[in-house]
Write a protein that holds these residues in place. Structure first.
Motif, PDB file in Angstrom:
ATOM      1  N   ILE A   1       0.845  -1.193   0.000  1.00  0.00           N
ATOM      2  CA  ILE A   1       0.000   0.000   0.000  1.00  0.00           C
ATOM      3  C   ILE A   1       0.876   1.238   0.000  1.00  0.00           C
ATOM      4  O   ILE A   1       1.816   1.358   0.793  1.00  0.00           O
ATOM      5  CB  ILE A   1      -0.937   0.012   1.226  1.00  0.00           C
ATOM      6  N   GLY A   2       0.581   2.172  -0.898  1.00  0.00           N
ATOM      7  CA  GLY A   2       1.364   3.399  -0.992  1.00  0.00           C
ATOM      8  C   GLY A   2       2.523   3.305  -1.957  1.00  0.00           C
ATOM      9  O   GLY A   2       3.113   4.330  -2.305  1.00  0.00           O
ATOM     10  N   VAL A   3       2.868   2.073  -2.354  1.00  0.00           N
ATOM     11  CA  VAL A   3       3.951   1.866  -3.313  1.00  0.00           C
ATOM     12  C   VAL A   3       3.393   1.292  -4.615  1.00  0.00           C
ATOM     13  O   VAL A   3       3.563   1.868  -5.696  1.00  0.00           O
ATOM     14  CB  VAL A   3       5.037   0.924  -2.744  1.00  0.00           C
ATOM     15  N   ASP A   4       2.742   0.150  -4.494  1.00  0.00           N
ATOM     16  CA  ASP A   4       2.161  -0.500  -5.675  1.00  0.00           C
ATOM     17  C   ASP A   4       0.712  -0.100  -5.910  1.00  0.00           C
ATOM     18  O   ASP A   4       0.271   0.043  -7.051  1.00  0.00           O
ATOM     19  CB  ASP A   4       2.244  -2.027  -5.526  1.00  0.00           C
ATOM     20  N   VAL A   5      -0.040   0.036  -4.834  1.00  0.00           N
ATOM     21  CA  VAL A   5      -1.472   0.338  -4.923  1.00  0.00           C
ATOM     22  C   VAL A   5      -1.890   1.230  -3.766  1.00  0.00           C
ATOM     23  O   VAL A   5      -1.157   1.398  -2.783  1.00  0.00           O
ATOM     24  CB  VAL A   5      -2.310  -0.966  -4.877  1.00  0.00           C
ATOM     25  N   THR A   6      -3.080   1.811  -3.900  1.00  0.00           N
ATOM     26  CA  THR A   6      -3.656   2.555  -2.783  1.00  0.00           C
ATOM     27  C   THR A   6      -4.347   1.569  -1.831  1.00  0.00           C
ATOM     28  O   THR A   6      -4.528   0.399  -2.162  1.00  0.00           O
ATOM     29  CB  THR A   6      -4.700   3.573  -3.280  1.00  0.00           C
ATOM     30  N   ARG A   7      -4.724   2.050  -0.666  1.00  0.00           N
ATOM     31  CA  ARG A   7      -5.393   1.187   0.302  1.00  0.00           C
ATOM     32  C   ARG A   7      -6.707   0.645  -0.271  1.00  0.00           C
ATOM     33  O   ARG A   7      -7.038  -0.522  -0.092  1.00  0.00           O
ATOM     34  CB  ARG A   7      -5.668   1.966   1.594  1.00  0.00           C
ATOM     35  N   ARG A   8      -7.434   1.492  -0.982  1.00  0.00           N
ATOM     36  CA  ARG A   8      -8.707   1.076  -1.573  1.00  0.00           C
ATOM     37  C   ARG A   8      -8.480   0.022  -2.666  1.00  0.00           C
ATOM     38  O   ARG A   8      -9.181  -0.982  -2.741  1.00  0.00           O
ATOM     39  CB  ARG A   8      -9.421   2.295  -2.146  1.00  0.00           C
ATOM     40  N   GLU A   9      -7.495   0.256  -3.522  1.00  0.00           N
ATOM     41  CA  GLU A   9      -7.182  -0.703  -4.590  1.00  0.00           C
ATOM     42  C   GLU A   9      -6.746  -2.037  -4.019  1.00  0.00           C
ATOM     43  O   GLU A   9      -7.088  -3.096  -4.548  1.00  0.00           O
ATOM     44  CB  GLU A   9      -6.088  -0.131  -5.505  1.00  0.00           C
ATOM     45  N   LYS A  10      -5.982  -1.997  -2.936  1.00  0.00           N
ATOM     46  CA  LYS A  10      -5.517  -3.223  -2.287  1.00  0.00           C
ATOM     47  C   LYS A  10      -6.698  -4.074  -1.836  1.00  0.00           C
ATOM     48  O   LYS A  10      -6.736  -5.291  -2.071  1.00  0.00           O
ATOM     49  CB  LYS A  10      -4.635  -2.867  -1.088  1.00  0.00           C
ATOM     50  N   MET A  11      -7.676  -3.435  -1.209  1.00  0.00           N
ATOM     51  CA  MET A  11      -8.836  -4.174  -0.703  1.00  0.00           C
ATOM     52  C   MET A  11      -9.616  -4.819  -1.848  1.00  0.00           C
ATOM     53  O   MET A  11      -9.919  -6.015  -1.799  1.00  0.00           O
ATOM     54  CB  MET A  11      -9.762  -3.232   0.067  1.00  0.00           C
ATOM     55  N   TRP A  12      -9.921  -4.056  -2.892  1.00  0.00           N
ATOM     56  CA  TRP A  12     -10.703  -4.598  -4.004  1.00  0.00           C
ATOM     57  C   TRP A  12      -9.920  -5.663  -4.767  1.00  0.00           C
ATOM     58  O   TRP A  12     -10.495  -6.655  -5.225  1.00  0.00           O
ATOM     59  CB  TRP A  12     -11.133  -3.480  -4.951  1.00  0.00           C
ATOM     60  N   ASN A  13      -8.616  -5.467  -4.906  1.00  0.00           N
ATOM     61  CA  ASN A  13      -7.803  -6.470  -5.603  1.00  0.00           C
ATOM     62  C   ASN A  13      -7.772  -7.796  -4.855  1.00  0.00           C
ATOM     63  O   ASN A  13      -7.747  -8.867  -5.460  1.00  0.00           O
ATOM     64  CB  ASN A  13      -6.364  -5.955  -5.794  1.00  0.00           C
ATOM     65  N   ILE A  14      -7.765  -7.733  -3.521  1.00  0.00           N
ATOM     66  CA  ILE A  14      -7.796  -8.963  -2.719  1.00  0.00           C
ATOM     67  C   ILE A  14      -9.097  -9.718  -2.977  1.00  0.00           C
ATOM     68  O   ILE A  14      -9.103 -10.937  -3.163  1.00  0.00           O
ATOM     69  CB  ILE A  14      -7.643  -8.634  -1.214  1.00  0.00           C
TER      70      ILE A  14
END
Length: 471
Positions: free
Chosen positions: A221-234
């Motif tokens: 988070i903060g490097v590859d993706v945002t926190r929101r993107e991380k959640m949806w990608n999971i």
């Protein structure tokens, strides 16, 4: 339903089983092979991306968790092949017949809805994946010729159109579903491109002398993706893995090929253990080795996302194998839909010339082709509609995740567990009943989460997607 025993032969006749049907000759070995070849398909292409969203720890746990759940529910399903007695009861030759005989007509209709929805979704996914592979072949040769930094953009919609036109032609072939060699070719192709992907992953790690940038929790988070993107990608990643494990629907038909001695449920349990073990190992190789090779930037499809550029000819071969597999697989999945609608139409309008009349068309060097206009119109419209949907929603990982979310719970978990509880007459609120119901609720929640994540991904992609634009 089993056929009644005819007076023209004895139960001991070498040509017939004990219930009066033609003797089946399958063994646990052949059944294991059928399961493996039915399972290993286009779902393996997204596993590296899925693990990249989850990381080493959760990614490995999810792969194993889905494996154990699928194994458990498949074993429950195997025990329902004969009903009410698992050894001497009446055979259930198909999944729908099994649901109807054990759970009733209403549940059978729900099962049919889940199956046909899954079949339609898979044909859309195959159209998308086939076009992506054709586009990847073009890009691979472009990169080889002009360098890895060259502008090799192209439009996948034209390849979807080509794929669709070819499927329209194949859809008109009579008795296409009886061409057993299609399944053999599809199996060889799927195993072939999976091995190519694994081999290229190992080669990439060996050449670079180390694994790519990875993490215990996947993308940062903060490097590859945002926190929101991380959640949806999971959420999407869970759906992708679920799609790869959705094979319970074929187990009943495979079990129906087994000879009656030893009892089918015993042989099929052995087949299920071996097939799930082989499949899990294969998925782990594709997912974990792919993640090791590409790291947190793993492409959505590890043979078309250009984590590999060379050897370009091997990448081309891999995508050609994918394309050949999907061309035949599309028809395998579409034929039940064609048959269901055509059967319904014939029953509704038995006197209609559109439904019943056939025309003879002579084709040079081929022979006479018998054509029914309803079949030509209906099958052509179906292929056109699925192709248009693929063009409108060309999002590989989101589509795969959505398919997994919709098919995993009802076909892999709900119906097998409900049929087992009914057949085994498990007492309500007993420890076994509570445990199975808890598993069912857990899997429902997982499917809902995966579906929501995939839908959100599609909505987000649609905001920036420009139809018919080169990518």
């Amino acid at each position: 339903m089993a056929m009644p025993v005819s007076s023209s032969f004895s139960i001991d006749d070498e040509k017939y089983d004990d219930d009066g049907v033609i003797k089946r000759t399958g063994t646990w070995v052949t059944a294991s092979a059928h399961i493996v070849t039915a399972v290993i398909g286009s779902g393996v292409l997204s596993l590296a991306w899925a693990v990249a969203q989850l990381g080493w720890i959760v990614g490995t746990i999810i792969l194993l968790l889905f494996s154990f759940i699928t194994l458990f529910t498949s074993l429950l399903l195997v025990g329902c092949y004969r009903y009410p007695d698992p050894i001497y009861g009446i055979r259930n030759p198909t999944y729908k017949v099994m649901v109807k005989n054990i759970l009733g007509e209403f549940q059978c209709k729900l099962c049919a809805l889940a199956q046909y929805t899954n079949l339609v979704g898979v044909t859309i996914g195959f159209t998308l994946t086939g076009a992506i592979s054709m586009e990847a072949i073009q890009k691979s040769n472009c990169f080889h010729k002009n360098g890895h930094d060259a502008d090799c953009t192209s439009s996948s919609y034209q390849f979807m159109t080509i794929f669709g036109i070819f499927q329209i032609l194949l859809s008109q072939i009579p008795n296409f579903h009886e061409l057993s060699w299609l399944s053999i070719i599809a199996a060889v192709m799927s195993i072939g491109y999976s091995f190519i992907g694994i081999g290229l992953s190992i080669a990439k790690i060996a050449v670079e002398g180390k694994i790519a940038h990875t993490g215990l929790t996947g993308q940062v988070i903060g490097v590859d993706v945002t926190r929101r993107e991380k959640m949806w990608n999971i959420f999407q990643a869970i759906g992708n893995i679920a799609f790869a494990y959705c094979f319970s629907v074929v187990i009943v038909e495979i079990q129906d090929t087994l000879k009656s001695s030893p009892p089918e449920n015993q042989a099929m349990k052995k087949s299920t253990y071996s097939a799930v073990a082989i499949t899990t190992f294969f998925y782990a190789m594709c997912g974990l080795l792919g993640y090791a090779a590409f790291g947190n930037q793993s492409p959505g499809n590890f043979l078309t996302g250009f984590g590999f550029y060379e050897p370009y000819w091997l990448i081309d071969i891999g995508n050609i194998l994918i394309l050949i597999h999907l061309v035949g697989a599309y028809q395998v999945f579409a034929q039940p839909i064609f048959s269901a609608v055509e059967s319904w139409g014939s029953k509704r309008s038995p006197q209609s010339k559109l439904m019943t009349k056939e025309y003879n068309i002579r084709i040079p060097l081929v022979g006479t082709w018998r054509v029914n206009m309803f079949k030509v119109i209906w099958r052509t419209m179906y292929v056109i509609i699925t192709t248009l949907i693929a063009i409108i929603f060309p999002f590989f990982n989101n589509v795969v995740g959505l398919l997994g979310a919709f098919s995993f719970f009802p076909l892999t978990v709900y119906f097998p567990t409900e049929m087992y509880l009914t057949r085994a007459k498990v007492q309500k609120y007993s420890v076994a009943w509570i445990a199975i119901k808890t598993l069912s609720v857990f899997c429902l929640m997982v499917s809902i989460v995966a579906a929501v994540g995939s839908v959100e991904g599609i909505i987000s992609d649609l905001k920036t997607y420009k139809p018919l634009k080169a990518t």
